[in-house]
Design a protein around this motif. Structure first.
Motif, mmCIF file in Angstrom:
data_model
loop_
_atom_site.group_PDB
_atom_site.id
_atom_site.type_symbol
_atom_site.label_atom_id
_atom_site.label_comp_id
_atom_site.label_asym_id
_atom_site.label_seq_id
_atom_site.Cartn_x
_atom_site.Cartn_y
_atom_site.Cartn_z
ATOM 1 N N MET A 1 1.027 -1.157 -0.033
ATOM 2 C CA MET A 1 0.070 -0.001 -0.141
ATOM 3 C C MET A 1 1.034 1.250 0.046
ATOM 4 O O MET A 1 1.848 1.170 0.791
ATOM 5 C CB MET A 1 -0.868 0.080 1.295
ATOM 6 C CG MET A 1 -1.837 1.156 1.223
ATOM 7 S SD MET A 1 -2.892 1.190 2.844
ATOM 8 C CE MET A 1 -3.837 -0.323 2.482
ATOM 9 N N VAL A 5 -2.215 6.246 -0.855
ATOM 10 C CA VAL A 5 -3.498 5.443 -0.319
ATOM 11 C C VAL A 5 -3.665 5.422 0.977
ATOM 12 O O VAL A 5 -4.594 5.823 1.498
ATOM 13 C CB VAL A 5 -3.157 4.014 -1.082
ATOM 14 C CG1 VAL A 5 -4.386 3.129 -0.566
ATOM 15 C CG2 VAL A 5 -3.292 3.942 -2.659
ATOM 16 N N SER A 6 -2.508 5.498 1.719
ATOM 17 C CA SER A 6 -2.321 5.510 3.086
ATOM 18 C C SER A 6 -2.902 6.756 3.653
ATOM 19 O O SER A 6 -3.728 6.820 4.582
ATOM 20 C CB SER A 6 -1.151 4.903 3.737
ATOM 21 O OG SER A 6 -0.570 3.875 3.418
ATOM 22 N N GLN A 8 -4.916 8.743 1.973
ATOM 23 C CA GLN A 8 -6.271 8.622 1.998
ATOM 24 C C GLN A 8 -7.247 7.869 2.984
ATOM 25 O O GLN A 8 -8.237 8.627 3.352
ATOM 26 C CB GLN A 8 -6.482 8.282 0.279
ATOM 27 C CG GLN A 8 -6.230 8.737 -0.948
ATOM 28 C CD GLN A 8 -6.849 9.983 -1.481
ATOM 29 O OE1 GLN A 8 -7.947 10.254 -0.745
ATOM 30 N NE2 GLN A 8 -6.153 10.805 -2.153
ATOM 31 N N LEU A 9 -6.685 6.825 3.090
ATOM 32 C CA LEU A 9 -7.351 6.089 4.027
ATOM 33 C C LEU A 9 -7.416 6.699 5.625
ATOM 34 O O LEU A 9 -8.193 6.821 6.215
ATOM 35 C CB LEU A 9 -6.843 4.692 4.204
ATOM 36 C CG LEU A 9 -7.017 3.736 2.934
ATOM 37 C CD1 LEU A 9 -6.252 2.341 3.129
ATOM 38 C CD2 LEU A 9 -8.499 3.475 2.715
ATOM 39 N N CYS A 12 -9.691 9.453 5.319
ATOM 40 C CA CYS A 12 -11.003 8.585 5.337
ATOM 41 C C CYS A 12 -11.398 8.357 6.792
ATOM 42 O O CYS A 12 -12.782 8.543 7.445
ATOM 43 C CB CYS A 12 -11.217 7.414 4.683
ATOM 44 S SG CYS A 12 -12.582 6.234 4.796
ATOM 45 N N GLY A 13 -10.655 7.797 7.594
ATOM 46 C CA GLY A 13 -10.856 7.584 9.082
ATOM 47 C C GLY A 13 -11.100 8.598 9.989
ATOM 48 O O GLY A 13 -12.020 8.565 10.492
ATOM 49 N N LEU A 50 -12.494 6.815 0.603
ATOM 50 C CA LEU A 50 -12.322 5.350 0.616
ATOM 51 C C LEU A 50 -12.589 4.829 -0.842
ATOM 52 O O LEU A 50 -11.382 4.135 -1.372
ATOM 53 C CB LEU A 50 -13.206 4.743 1.287
ATOM 54 C CG LEU A 50 -13.376 3.139 1.415
ATOM 55 C CD1 LEU A 50 -11.968 2.622 1.857
ATOM 56 C CD2 LEU A 50 -14.424 2.540 2.204
ATOM 57 N N ALA A 53 -9.139 5.983 -2.533
ATOM 58 C CA ALA A 53 -8.060 5.297 -2.334
ATOM 59 C C ALA A 53 -8.271 3.733 -2.982
ATOM 60 O O ALA A 53 -7.302 3.349 -3.336
ATOM 61 C CB ALA A 53 -8.040 4.976 -0.591
ATOM 62 N N SER A 54 -9.559 3.187 -3.060
ATOM 63 C CA SER A 54 -9.668 2.062 -3.648
ATOM 64 C C SER A 54 -9.128 1.977 -5.145
ATOM 65 O O SER A 54 -8.457 0.991 -5.668
ATOM 66 C CB SER A 54 -10.915 1.492 -3.483
ATOM 67 O OG SER A 54 -11.198 1.534 -2.238
ATOM 68 N N GLN A 57 -5.628 2.152 -5.730
ATOM 69 C CA GLN A 57 -4.811 0.693 -5.239
ATOM 70 C C GLN A 57 -5.204 -0.456 -6.514
ATOM 71 O O GLN A 57 -4.384 -1.375 -6.562
ATOM 72 C CB GLN A 57 -5.482 0.259 -3.938
ATOM 73 C CG GLN A 57 -4.762 -0.635 -3.281
ATOM 74 C CD GLN A 57 -3.490 -0.609 -2.932
ATOM 75 O OE1 GLN A 57 -2.902 0.695 -3.034
ATOM 76 N NE2 GLN A 57 -2.775 -1.768 -3.028
#
Length: 693
Positions: A1, A5-6, A8-9, A12-13, A50, A53-54, A57
């Motif tokens: 990852m 992307v991290s 973005q996640l 998202c969190g 999310l 990020a998907s 990825q």
């Protein structure tokens, strides 16, 4: 990852946490619509991040197509949610129409995006070469062909952005603290949008950071909302503290008001309301112990107030209260219902007669209160009258108990004062009869229940000279009621003035019906002291004789010795004024009251009537020195003398022998109704009324 992307996640969190926190947050126990709107917006942004990020990825084109379609769908929901939130944030008065427009536009795009063959933005998507990030990591890259609604979507997006700028300007105009965070986010969003537009137009192989900018919105707006919530919490805490302080203050005020409502302001003792509650509680007990309610009254306390002032009177009341509190057994109630009265409720010793025990206690208290009081420079001694009601006794409730003790106290004051009396059932019967008579008196004149009886007076030769008008009340239920019973009630109730005018007018009218042979005879009319001291007594009497065409010299006004206790100068002035008009005046019941020889000399009287108490023991041939002295002194003052209550012939003969001018009593005739008296007169020979000496 990858790091991209991290990030973005992570964003998202953060949005997810902010969303759930906002949805669960409450302000002052209620959900704030703006915080709810912010929570919904954060959840949608979390979903968008999310999906972003998907997409970065995945390597699958089919999955990427589905993810892009859902990403655009979420974007179509984000803008109405943002409109809802910013409308609340900017405190717009008409935010619903703007929300409706946003829902209509982006809602249409949302459904087109879900159900059309291609998404709103791209008609087709292809996989491009991976994008290499500056730090060496690579992310998936997908390129798409613009759809026919591409321009509509971005035009709506730009319009929403411009609307947000307008809301920001409105906040600045209101000098709102909310303007700064929104302005900063819009600037960051504008920079990110320009960066994305440059990448798109230059076809650069680089990622767009527009999605990460949503994190700025969440952080900036969340921080602003956090500070507002903290401020509200601070205000709420302050308001709660103020409310607690106000509650404590109100409780203190209520306590003070209750104390004022149930306590006397002069002595600090419980007042009448407190006595009622205390006695009521005692009577409501399942097995009430024997107790006594004692009412003490300070005799002639008004004299102290008038002579020394109310300050001295108040100090005396405080001193009396102090003695009572220290003298009664513990657990007893000492109260001041009002005026110069003190009430006590205390338990009686077991095994002793209740009435005797209560009288002993009252006697001890009276003895302590009659000891002199030192008030300033004055040594004051007071008399005390008392009334006692035994509880539970015959009192079924607190009102009955208070009535009983009041009747006992009234009895003690009416029978000489400075004594204590226990309530007896006979007092209630007397009070009931008094109430019955007082109520009846108020209607007696209207119902024409009064009538006059006449008792003749004869001279030494046995000839008629005058007649006394005697008032009688024929009650519809009680029958004939004696004036000795109802006249004192009429005086206390203030009805004596109306009754007195009725008697005066009726006597003058009926006198005009006497036979012509006795046209010069006088009619004697009794007048109450209350009538004498009325300001309009003289004018009222003159108006009556004028209205009935009665000559003043044909009327004798009888006054009692009790009238001499009042303003003697005022009485003398009125008698002089009426005597000058021709009225005659007689002093009734002489020797039984307060008259002195000085009164006989000062008052312009014409007659003296000897009280019946001095007549009953007279015998023919025996000179009574006291009666003889009265007759001699009266003749020296040129007064006619009339003896009342002559019942026997020896009494009449003894009076004639001592020189009495006239006699009145049952020996001559009992009081007769007007018609019977006229018939009696018709049988009497004519003779002029006795002339003044």
């Amino acid at each position: 990852m990858t790091l991209f992307v991290s990030s973005q996640l992570i964003a998202c969190g953060i949005c997810l946490f902010a969303g759930f926190y906002s949805l669960l947050a409450r302000s002052a126990g209620q959900r704030d619509p703006m915080v709810l709107a912010f929570g919904n917006l954060c959840l949608l942004l979390a979903a968008y991040l999310l999906l972003t990020a998907s997409i970065a990825q995945t390597n699958s084109l089919n999955l990427a197509c589905s993810l892009v379609r859902w990403q655009v769908a979420i974007a179509c929901l984000i803008f109405p949610a943002a409109t809802w939130f910013i409308g609340h944030y900017a405190q717009l008065q008409r935010r619903r129409p703007w929300l409706g427009v946003a829902c209509a536009i982006f809602g249409g795009l949302f459904f087109v995006n879900l159900f059309s063959p291609s998404s709103v933005i791209y008609s087709a998507i292809a996989k491009g070469a991976p994008i290499v990030l500056p730090w060496g990591e690579t992310v998936s890259n997908f390129v798409g062909q613009k759809s026919s609604l591409f321009g509509v979507y971005y035009l709506a997006r730009d319009a929403a952005y411009l609307w947000a700028i307008g809301c920001c300007i409105a906040l600045w105009r209101r000098n709102s603290t909310r303007a700064r965070p929104l302005t900063l986010y819009l600037l960051i969003q504008a920079v990110a949008a320009i960066h994305g537009e440059v990448i798109s137009r230059a076809e650069l192989r680089s990622v767009s950071y527009e999605s990460l900018i949503f994190l700025a919105l969440v952080v900036l707006m969340g921080d602003q909302l956090r500070r507002e919530l903290q401020h509200r919490a601070t205000l709420l805490t302050r308001n709660l503290d103020e409310l607690r302080s106000e509650t404590l203050r109100r409780e203190q005020v209520e306590s003070n008001l209750r104390h004022l409502a149930y306590h006397d302001t002069v002595t600090g003792l419980p007042n009448r309301l407190a006595v009622r509650e205390h006695v009521q509680t005692a009577l409501m007990a399942k097995n009430p112990a024997g107790s006594a309610l004692i009412m003490l009254d300070l005799d002639h306390f008004r004299t102290i107030n008038e002579a020394l002032g109310h300050d001295v009177g108040d100090k005396l009341l405080k001193a009396v209260a102090t003695r009572l509190v220290s003298a009664v057994p513990s657990g007893s109630l000492v109260a001041r219902p009002g005026g110069d009265e003190f009430a006590l409720h205390l338990k009686l010793p077991v095994g002793l007669a209740p009435a005797g025990a209560a009288l002993d206690i009252a006697g001890d208290l009276t003895k302590q209160l009659t000891a002199p009081f030192r008030i300033g420079a004055h040594d004051l001694a007071i008399g005390v009258s008392g009334g006692i009601a035994l509880l539970p006794g015959m009192a079924g409730d607190v009102d009955s108990a208070l009535r009983q003790v009041a009747m006992a106290l009234h009895k003690a004051k009416a029978t000489g004062r400075n004594r204590t009396i226990v309530f007896e059932q006979a007092m209630q019967a007397q009070a009931d009869r008094r109430l019955l008579l007082e109520k009846g008196l108020r209607l007696a004149l209207e119902r024409d229940e009064f009538e006059l009886h006449y008792q003749p007076q004869i001279d030494a030769s046995g000839q008629f000279v005058a007649a006394e008008a005697l008032l009688r009340w024929c009650h519809p239920i009680e029958g004939m009621i004696s004036p000795e019973e109802f006249i004192p009630i009429a005086e206390e109730a203030g009805l004596i003035h109306a009754i007195g005018r009725y008697v005066m007018q009726r006597a003058c009218v009926e006198r005009e019906g006497w036979p012509t042979a006795h046209a010069t005879a006088r009619v004697s009319i009794n007048v109450s002291p209350w009538q004498l001291f009325a300001q309009d007594f003289v004018t009222s009497l003159q108006e009556i004789v004028n209205a009935t065409r009665t000559l003043p010299r044909q009327v004798t006004i009888e006054i009692t010795e009790s009238a001499l206790l009042h303003d003697l100068d005022d009485l003398t002035r009125k008698i002089d004024e009426l005597a000058n008009c021709g009225f005659h005046f007689a002093l009734d019941d002489f020797g039984s009251g307060y008259a002195s020889l000085g009164h006989l000399k000062k008052l312009p009287l014409h007659e003296l009537k000897i009280d019946r108490a001095f007549i009953e023991n007279l015998q023919a041939g025996v000179t009574d020195p006291f009666v003889n002295a009265i007759i001699t002194i009266a003749h020296e003052q040129k007064l006619l003398v009339v003896a009342e209550g002559v019942e026997t012939e020896p009494q009449r003969v003894a009076l004639v022998e001592m020189g009495c001018d006239a006699a009145q009593g049952h020996l001559i005739s009992q009081p007769l109704r007007a018609d019977s008296f006229c018939h009696w007169l018709e049988q009497q020979p004519a003779r002029q009324v006795l002339a003044n000496g």
